[in-house]
Design a protein around this motif. Structure first.
Motif, PDB file in Angstrom:
ATOM      1  N   UNK A  98      10.619   0.506  -3.834  1.00 15.68           N
ATOM      2  CA  UNK A  98      10.195  -0.878  -4.072  1.00 15.68           C
ATOM      3  C   UNK A  98       8.734  -1.072  -3.699  1.00 15.68           C
ATOM      4  N   UNK A  99       8.321  -0.462  -2.587  1.00 15.64           N
ATOM      5  CA  UNK A  99       6.928  -0.565  -2.144  1.00 15.64           C
ATOM      6  C   UNK A  99       6.002   0.108  -3.152  1.00 15.64           C
ATOM      7  N   UNK A 100       6.378   1.302  -3.615  1.00 15.27           N
ATOM      8  CA  UNK A 100       5.546   2.032  -4.581  1.00 15.27           C
ATOM      9  C   UNK A 100       5.418   1.230  -5.881  1.00 15.27           C
ATOM     10  N   UNK A 101       6.542   0.668  -6.335  1.00 13.02           N
ATOM     11  CA  UNK A 101       6.504  -0.146  -7.550  1.00 13.02           C
ATOM     12  C   UNK A 101       5.616  -1.373  -7.349  1.00 13.02           C
ATOM     13  N   UNK A 102       5.726  -2.010  -6.190  1.00 17.19           N
ATOM     14  CA  UNK A 102       4.911  -3.199  -5.903  1.00 17.19           C
ATOM     15  C   UNK A 102       3.429  -2.854  -5.861  1.00 17.19           C
ATOM     16  N   UNK A 103       3.097  -1.676  -5.378  1.00 18.88           N
ATOM     17  CA  UNK A 103       1.697  -1.255  -5.359  1.00 18.88           C
ATOM     18  C   UNK A 103       1.153  -1.148  -6.781  1.00 18.88           C
ATOM     19  N   UNK A 104       1.939  -0.531  -7.668  1.00 12.28           N
ATOM     20  CA  UNK A 104       1.513  -0.420  -9.064  1.00 12.28           C
ATOM     21  C   UNK A 104       1.408  -1.772  -9.737  1.00 12.28           C
TER      22      UNK A 104
END
Length: 300
Positions: free
Chosen positions: A175-181
């Motif tokens: 979720x964090x990685x997706x939010x960064x993108x």
């Protein structure tokens, strides 16, 4: 402390928290608009039929209220996640501009600010995000398995009691990685587009905001879908006859997907995904602009 000093202190505090308040308020307003669409989307993903069929069933079973189940969790998510990401992005951008002698930031610096803001926002908003998903899915479970959450806070308390503190961050890494993108695409492209429409094309104020928010919605979708695709593949994978899973983790999934289907494989279902993501991103930025404009007009 004199009245002048006290007023100056209050003004200083307001300037510090204003980006966070504005960000949270704009995200919450956008959520109120898109919540019915999101509810229908969740039911479709859970295999309850087409958009038309799901809408008919929801209206028949629970009336209009069905479209706003889980709204408290959605609002709590915006009050945490969007408050943190938009507030952090504004502060990081301001500091970067100051370090750049007041000149507009190059795109890569805006992207770095967006990446950082997305990571911070996702970490803070993860518990509310989990509560939102649990509340939306609860009505689709068999009656005996339903948890009957009353609101977002009740859901979080139940998760804490039944599963422990760390359960609130279950699945947080992807979720964090997706939010960064997503935030890199959304926030960097919005600022860049505003500068282009305003300074190069000389658009008036509202066409600039509308055009930039549309560009932002597109890039928010484009930059986050590859991560969302990998996350979905990991979540739904099943073991084979020998008990082995097709992927050992997110990185293995990404490499195998790239080898088998090429880079465009990550963009499977992009039009549908864009319809899901872009409206909320656009509305958040439009509401944010209107809130800032209102504050300026009343001298806040």
């Amino acid at each position: 402390m004199g009245k002048g000093e006290e007023k100056e202190k209050v003004t200083s505090v307001w300037k510090t928290i204003k980006p966070f308040v504005n960000g949270g308020a704009s995200g919450m307003l956008a959520t109120c608009v898109v919540q019915p669409i999101d509810m229908v989307k969740v039911r479709i993903q859970l295999g309850q039929g087409s958009a038309v069929q799901v809408t008919k069933n929801m209206l028949r079973d629970d009336g209009l209220y069905a479209f706003y189940k889980g709204l408290s969790a959605g609002l709590l998510r915006q009050a945490t996640y969007t408050t943190a990401r938009l507030g952090t992005f504004k502060i990081l951008s301001n500091k970067a501009v100051a370090a750049n002698d007041g000149k507009p930031l190059p795109l890569y610096q805006k992207a770095l600010c967006g990446l950082s803001a997305g990571a911070i926002g996702a970490c803070i908003g993860s518990p509310a995000d989990l509560a939102l998903i649990r509340m939306q899915a609860d009505a689709t479970l068999p009656a005996a398995q339903r948890r009957h959450y009353k609101n977002a806070f009740h859901a979080i308390v139940r998760i804490l009691a039944d599963e422990g503190v760390f359960a609130l961050w279950k699945g947080a890494a992807p979720t964090v990685v997706r939010a960064m993108g997503l935030n890199m695409g959304m926030l960097a492209s919005y600022d860049q587009s505003v500068e282009f429409f305003r300074d190069s094309l000389h658009f008036p104020e509202m066409p600039t905001v509308l055009g930039a928010s549309a560009v932002s919605g597109f890039f928010a979708s484009a930059c986050s879908l590859p991560f969302d695709y990998v996350k979905t593949q990991i979540q739904k994978m099943q073991p084979d006859a020998e008990g082995k899973y097709p992927y050992t983790g997110s990185l293995d999934c990404a490499i195998k997907t790239l080898k088998s289907g090429g880079p465009f494989k990550f963009y499977t279902g992009f039009p549908v995904y864009c319809v899901r993501i872009a409206p909320h991103a656009m509305l958040t930025l439009i509401f944010l602009h209107q809130i800032q404009k209102l504050e300026t007009s009343v001298g806040l």
